[in-house]
Write a protein that holds these residues in place. Structure first.
Motif, short mmCIF file in Angstrom:
data_model
loop_
_atom_site.label_atom_id
_atom_site.label_comp_id
_atom_site.label_asym_id
_atom_site.label_seq_id
_atom_site.Cartn_x
_atom_site.Cartn_y
_atom_site.Cartn_z
N GLY A 319 42.49 44.06 38.22
CA GLY A 319 41.57 44.15 37.06
C GLY A 319 40.17 43.74 37.74
N ASN A 320 39.15 43.63 36.97
CA ASN A 320 37.67 43.53 37.44
C ASN A 320 37.72 42.16 37.80
OD1 ASN A 320 34.92 43.03 37.36
ND2 ASN A 320 34.45 44.55 36.00
N PRO A 321 37.23 41.77 38.91
CA PRO A 321 37.08 40.11 39.37
C PRO A 321 36.03 39.50 38.73
CG PRO A 321 36.09 41.56 40.91
CD PRO A 321 36.65 42.56 39.96
N GLY A 327 39.84 46.61 28.59
CA GLY A 327 39.38 47.71 29.55
C GLY A 327 38.88 47.79 30.85
N ASP A 328 39.25 46.35 31.47
CA ASP A 328 38.50 45.97 32.55
C ASP A 328 39.51 46.37 33.79
OD1 ASP A 328 35.92 45.16 32.14
OD2 ASP A 328 36.71 43.10 31.72
N GLY A 329 40.48 47.16 33.33
CA GLY A 329 41.38 47.38 34.45
C GLY A 329 42.49 46.31 34.55
N GLN A 330 42.77 45.46 33.86
CA GLN A 330 43.65 44.39 34.19
C GLN A 330 45.01 44.64 33.83
OE1 GLN A 330 41.66 44.63 31.66
NE2 GLN A 330 41.61 42.74 30.31
N GLU A 331 45.89 43.98 34.46
CA GLU A 331 47.43 44.24 33.93
C GLU A 331 47.65 43.17 32.74
OE1 GLU A 331 50.04 41.40 36.51
OE2 GLU A 331 48.65 41.96 37.85
N GLN A 449 50.49 47.99 38.54
CA GLN A 449 50.98 49.22 39.45
C GLN A 449 52.12 48.56 40.52
OE1 GLN A 449 49.06 52.14 39.41
NE2 GLN A 449 48.31 51.37 37.53
N PRO A 450 52.75 49.75 40.55
CA PRO A 450 54.17 49.44 41.48
C PRO A 450 53.70 49.05 42.73
CG PRO A 450 53.75 51.72 41.11
CD PRO A 450 52.81 51.07 40.34
N LEU A 451 54.39 48.30 43.41
CA LEU A 451 54.14 47.89 45.07
C LEU A 451 55.11 48.50 45.88
CD1 LEU A 451 54.79 43.76 44.60
CD2 LEU A 451 52.54 45.17 44.75
N GLY A 452 54.55 49.14 46.91
CA GLY A 452 54.95 49.67 48.17
C GLY A 452 56.21 49.06 48.85
#
Length: 519
Positions: A319-321, A327-331, A449-452
């Motif tokens: 998310g936004n630091p 809506g700041d892209g945070q989990e 988001q998933p980890l690789g």
């Protein structure tokens, strides 16, 4: 530290209990109200009069331990990279007691160290009395007492590396024997194995505030995961990992599972993850970091403006630091701050998770700090001293925006299924398995988001994201050999700080104790 007007009686009672603990005998010369104990040098114990009441008193001791932001909580969290308690003017100065925890500069006279020693030792002794055959407790009561004794002795082992053990017939003229770390580890595991057959099988909708098979399996998994450290190593022992996996599988078989809805799990109600909890108030967890201006219908005085997290820990989350609004892209686990459009009467303006930036009241109006400034929490702090009232990101896992109509409730989770799930993943990883898919199942549920791939570093970070504020960060850093690392304002790399010192009073009262290295 400055305390505000909220629940003053409750807070003062907690302080009184802490002071009473300080003045109690550290050699476990205890007077237990429901026991028949004669004066003299021992041999007079004839059993507890009322096993049921004795067991209730044991669970009440657990409530007392968890209903505080000090002592066990402080040693687990403020010694880690997860929390710090900066001094703000004269607030939270307390003669440096909080700063010492962050700096790893505590010594054998530290107030919280002594409290932790006393509280868990007293709990273990109360269990000894109930377990004794002269108490005529039922098989289930004995099993519950053995579970709690294992829990208490594990806490002493984890904090101090050695455990004094007084038999119920030993009077004050007898110095308690001291169990080595391996002896204490063996006792914990044997107590759990002995207890499990006679403990009830309780699912997530049952009475999970008392001992159950699932709770015992959880504690066994946690102890085995850390057993290599308790035996003197620097990492978990591969030979213990199958036992961790088996114990977690047994918890799953009891009906526990991952819960979809992160902050719902901390609203004081049952959920599929709540393996073991205590009916302790959450007020201290709520108000310890909230600002004085963040008032509530049940707390007009606002928060205590103490605890904050480090920016580096906050940055573990997506998310936004620089902000954490919706809506700041945070989990999901990072939470959110209500803004002028999302604040409403239901949550009284309180957010969840990490509070950074401008804060708002229930109507959506921006709150003000001291001196007419806007109440906007900052990422950075100038140091452990010299802070004003808005420096630092605040953390709110048990939120006033949750719970009943006032957002206030009791009930703190001690063991949670996601922790068990990640313990199994870690044990599998340490056994050579690829656990990326398993970890990503949890991350997907938490809107991350998933980890690789999943390395040891990834596993530690994932546990931090999932389990912050849940008493495990110090333990995790030790197990991953990171507790001696440096982080903001902490430069001490002394690895002997993995253990706390034996309190000075305890050393003086029991010559069988030997001070831990480095103190």
């Amino acid at each position: 530290m400055k305390k505000r007007t909220f629940k003053n009686f409750s807070y003062l009672l907690t302080c009184f209990m802490a002071l009473a603990t300080i003045s109690s005998c550290t050699d476990l010369d205890l007077i237990v109200e429901d026991s028949i104990v004669s004066e003299g040098s021992g041999g007079g114990f004839t059993g507890v009069e009322n096993p049921s009441q004795s067991l209730t008193n044991i669970y009440n001791q657990i409530i007392g331990i968890y209903a505080s932001q000090e002592n066990t909580y402080a040693l687990a969290e403020v010694t880690s990279d997860e929390y710090l308690v900066p001094t703000r003017g004269t607030d939270w100065g307390d003669n440096g007691i909080w700063r010492q925890l962050h700096l790893h500069s505590w010594d054998p006279t530290h107030f919280f160290v002594l409290n932790v020693w006393n509280q868990w030792n007293q709990l273990a002794f109360a269990c000894n009395e109930l377990i004794d055959s002269r108490s005529n407790a039922s098989a289930q009561q004995v099993a519950e007492a053995k579970f709690v004794r294992a829990f208490a002795i594990w806490q002493i082992l984890d904090h101090f590396g050695q455990v004094p053990f007084r038999e119920v017939d030993e009077g004050p003229d007898v110095n308690p024997k001291v169990l080595s770390s391996t002896e204490a580890l063996d006792l914990v595991l044997s107590d759990l194995d002995a207890a499990i057959p006679d403990l009830p099988s309780v699912g997530p909708n049952g009475a999970t505030s008392r001992a159950s098979k699932a709770a015992a399996y959880f504690l066994k998994a946690r102890v085995l995961l850390n057993a290599g450290i308790y035996r003197g190593g620097t990492s978990p022992d591969a030979a213990d990992m199958p036992g961790v996996i088996t114990a977690v599988d047994a918890i799953t078989a009891e009906g526990y599972s991952l819960h979809d809805g992160y902050f719902e799990m901390f609203d004081g109600t049952a959920n599929s993850e709540r393996v073991f909890w205590t009916n302790a108030e959450v007020n201290h967890k709520m108000w310890k970091g909230l600002h004085y201006s963040q008032a509530h219908p049940e707390n007009g005085g606002g928060g205590w403006n103490g605890f904050t997290t480090l920016a580096s820990f906050y940055d573990l989350f997506e998310g936004n630091p620089n902000s954490n609004y919706v809506g700041d892209g945070q989990e999901e686990r990072r939470g959110w701050v209500p803004d002028a459009t999302t604040a409403n009467g239901e949550n009284n303006g309180f957010g969840f998770g990490f509070l950074i930036g401008q804060q708002y009241d229930a109507s959506g109006a921006p709150l003000a700090a001291r001196g007419g400034r806007t109440l906007a929490f900052t990422r950075e702090l100038p140091g452990l001293i010299g802070n004003n009232d808005i420096t630092g990101i605040r953390v709110l896992k048990y939120s006033p925006g949750n719970g009943d109509e006032f957002g206030l409730y009791t009930g703190q989770i001690i063991f949670r299924y996601s922790d068990a799930y990640l313990m199994k993943a870690e044990a599998m990883m340490r056994s050579g398995s690829d656990v990326t898919a398993m970890v990503n199942t949890l991350r997907t549920l938490r809107k991350a988001q998933p980890l690789g791939s999943v390395t040891e570093s990834d596993m530690l970070a994932e546990r931090g994201r999932e389990l912050y504020d849940e008493y495990v960060r110090r333990m995790d850093l030790i197990r991953f050999n990171k507790f001696a690392d440096t982080w903001e304002f902490k430069n001490n790399t002394d690895n002997t700080k993995r253990l706390f010192p034996i309190p000075t009073n305890a050393i003086l009262s029991n010559p069988n104790l030997v001070q831990n290295p480095g103190y």
